[in-house]
Design an enzyme around this catalytic site. Structure first.
Site: not given
Length: 312
Positions: A18, A146, A212, A251, A253, A266, A268, A272
């Site tokens: 990443e 990602s 992205y 974060r 998800d 998951e 994070n 990002g």
């Protein structure tokens, strides 16, 4: 120039898969902190050693690294040894959240709803997995972010190929039942659950390109849930975050199935911070501009056992 935080290092780049995303995140964070008068300096651990990091005498560090060697507890451990307060989760929580398999084990033990899954190996009976989980199935490397190495499998005969892709990135690969419904993500800032964002993409799933590169991904905030339902999902997201011992910011998800039930995918711990990124988007909706968001995250920098220890 602000002296509140002293000399600050912004760690970005690194050597994970990443790296390119991290370079974008770090550049934006660095610019934001400088704009707020912070004495911030770039540091790329791919190109500079831990000795160089120690020699910089940073008073705190903003971690804008994604993936291995930055988001998985390794850099957090180095900073603990150096005694430099850092943003985000500690060593154990970072390592656990990076590992999707062990995240699921803990969530299952704590009663956090997460989709059924099967571990895949080269000896796996792939058709039996398809029969057990049902189709479609998400195949994921356990320790990448990602959406790197991920596939959405709609036919049993494609499972082996999806495994072959994922195992290029990690020896541990999971097949997870795909939850049909609404994809949501919830940013967390300290003890605050930020507004949920609904994600919609014309692609097969919210993959690397959708995250992205694509211009046709839709980010919908407010997410469209009734206020009480959104609060319920936000509270569950905070519980999922804290179950792993996470702190500071991050974060979560998840998918909301057709019956409105949440299924957590998951966490994070170093999300990002690019122009496509979700935590800044949710923060803006909550009235927190990007520069202020970066300063708030930096303000929560700590060492394990010190400072903000909620959820521990």
């Amino acid at each position: 120039m602000s002296t509140k935080f002293g000399k600050v290092g912004v760690l970005f780049g690194g050597k994970s898969a990443e790296r390119e995303v991290s370079l974008k995140s770090g550049a934006m964070v660095l610019a934001a902190l400088k704009a707020k008068g912070v004495d911030a300096h770039a540091f790329d651990p791919r190109d500079r050693s831990l000795d160089a990091l120690a020699a910089e005498r940073f008073e705190r560090v903003f971690i804008a690294l994604h993936g291995r060697y930055g988001e998985d507890g390794t850099m957090q451990g180095a900073l603990e040894l150096l005694g430099i307060p850092y943003t985000g989760s500690g060593v154990l929580a970072s390592a656990l959240a990076m590992d999707k398999w062990r995240t699921k084990l803990l969530w299952q033990a704590a009663g956090v709803p997460t989709p059924p899954y099967v571990m895949l190996t080269r000896e796996t009976d792939f058709r039996a997995v398809a029969d057990h989980l049902g189709l479609p199935i998400m195949v994921k490397p356990a320790n990448e972010g990602s959406s790197i190495g991920m596939s959405k499998v709609r036919r049993a005969q494609d499972l082996e190929e999806a495994f072959a892709l994922a195992v290029n990135y990690d020896d541990v690969v999971i097949a997870e039942k795909f939850v049909e419904g609404t994809e949501l993500t919830g940013g967390i800032l300290g003890d605050i659950a930020l507004p949920l964002i609904r994600l919609e993409t014309p692609r097969d799933f919210y993959d690397y390109e959708a995250k992205y590169l694509a211009d046709d991904t839709r980010y919908i905030v407010p997410c469209g849930l009734a206020a009480d339902k959104e609060r319920e999902v936000q509270e569950l997201g905070l519980a999922a975050f804290r179950t792993l011992g996470c702190r500071g910011w991050g974060r979560v998800d998840l998918m909301l199935d057709r019956e409105g039930r949440p299924w957590f995918l998951e966490v994070n711990t170093s999300p990002g911070m690019t122009d496509h990124s979700l935590v800044p988007m949710a923060a803006r909706h909550a009235g927190i501009p990007f520069e202020e968001l970066c300063v708030r995250i930096l303000g929560m920098a700590t060492l394990t056992g010190l400072g903000d220890t909620h959820g521990r």
